[in-house]
Scaffold this motif. Structure first.
Motif, PDB file in Angstrom:
ATOM      1  N   ARG A  30       0.816  -1.220   0.000  1.00  0.00           N
ATOM      2  CA  ARG A  30       0.000   0.000   0.000  1.00  0.00           C
ATOM      3  C   ARG A  30       0.850   1.272   0.000  1.00  0.00           C
ATOM      4  NH1 ARG A  30      -2.670   0.508   6.035  1.00  0.00           N
ATOM      5  NH2 ARG A  30      -3.260   2.578   5.332  1.00  0.00           N
ATOM      6  N   PHE A  31       2.134   1.126   0.321  1.00  0.00           N
ATOM      7  CA  PHE A  31       3.021   2.285   0.401  1.00  0.00           C
ATOM      8  C   PHE A  31       4.034   2.366  -0.732  1.00  0.00           C
ATOM      9  CE2 PHE A  31       2.117   1.038   4.871  1.00  0.00           C
ATOM     10  CZ  PHE A  31       1.339   2.119   5.218  1.00  0.00           C
ATOM     11  N   PHE A 136       7.143   3.285   7.221  1.00  0.00           N
ATOM     12  CA  PHE A 136       6.027   3.876   6.476  1.00  0.00           C
ATOM     13  C   PHE A 136       4.848   4.187   7.390  1.00  0.00           C
ATOM     14  CE2 PHE A 136       8.083   2.158   2.596  1.00  0.00           C
ATOM     15  CZ  PHE A 136       7.964   3.282   1.781  1.00  0.00           C
ATOM     16  N   THR A 137       4.552   3.289   8.336  1.00  0.00           N
ATOM     17  CA  THR A 137       3.409   3.541   9.220  1.00  0.00           C
ATOM     18  C   THR A 137       3.672   4.725  10.150  1.00  0.00           C
ATOM     19  OG1 THR A 137       4.080   1.929  10.928  1.00  0.00           O
ATOM     20  CG2 THR A 137       2.646   1.134   9.139  1.00  0.00           C
ATOM     21  N   GLU A 140       2.998   7.815   8.123  1.00  0.00           N
ATOM     22  CA  GLU A 140       1.562   7.953   7.841  1.00  0.00           C
ATOM     23  C   GLU A 140       0.753   8.179   9.115  1.00  0.00           C
ATOM     24  OE1 GLU A 140      -0.017   7.967   4.790  1.00  0.00           O
ATOM     25  OE2 GLU A 140       1.981   7.940   3.886  1.00  0.00           O
TER      26      GLU A 140
END
Length: 146
Positions: A30-31, A136-137, A140
């Motif tokens: 998703r990233f 990434f999380t 985000e």
């Protein structure tokens, strides 16, 4: 789209490592576009393996190395975001059980350590994918990182 290339020596044999890697690859999709380039363990040692590694590197090159820079997950997240400001591809290198030679070390834009302990290079693949996902999380603002 951001691209992550994981360049590794050796094939995963244990199902639990395969399953763990596949889970993080799925989550990462998703990233970024993530690919894993598995290179053969070479009986002639790190010189041949390092030559194979050098042939497939693209973009910003990050070498996992016990002597590299240690960072927190938050620092790693900032580092990865910064690397993507100048490159569309970030390649992470996990050498074989004997490591890599000086040519790969010289080619690396950054050397990072995931700790002073030695990990099997197959487990290191899972650790690297998990930390890339965590990075990434964090960026985000997702609740994965606590």
């Amino acid at each position: 789209m951001k691209k992550i290339k994981l360049v590794v020596v050796g094939k995963l044999k244990e199902k639990f490592f395969v399953d763990a890697c596949n889970e993080y690859l799925k989550r990462l999709s998703r990233f970024a576009e993530v690919s894993v380039c598995e290179l053969k363990d070479r009986p002639d040692g790190i010189t041949a393996e390092s030559s194979d590694i050098l042939e497939v590197l693209k973009g910003y090159v990050v070498l996992t190395d016990i002597g590299g820079e240690a960072m927190s997950s938050e620092q790693f997240s900032d580092f990865l975001a910064s690397a993507f400001t100048t490159h569309d591809t970030v390649s992470f290198v996990i050498g074989g059980s004997c490591g890599v030679d000086s040519r790969v070390k010289a080619k690396a834009d950054k050397k990072i350590s995931f700790g002073r302990m030695t990990y099997p290079h197959m487990l290191m693949r899972v650790i690297a994918l998990e930390q890339i996902y965590r990075a990434f999380t964090i960026k985000e603002g997702l609740p994965y990182h606590k």
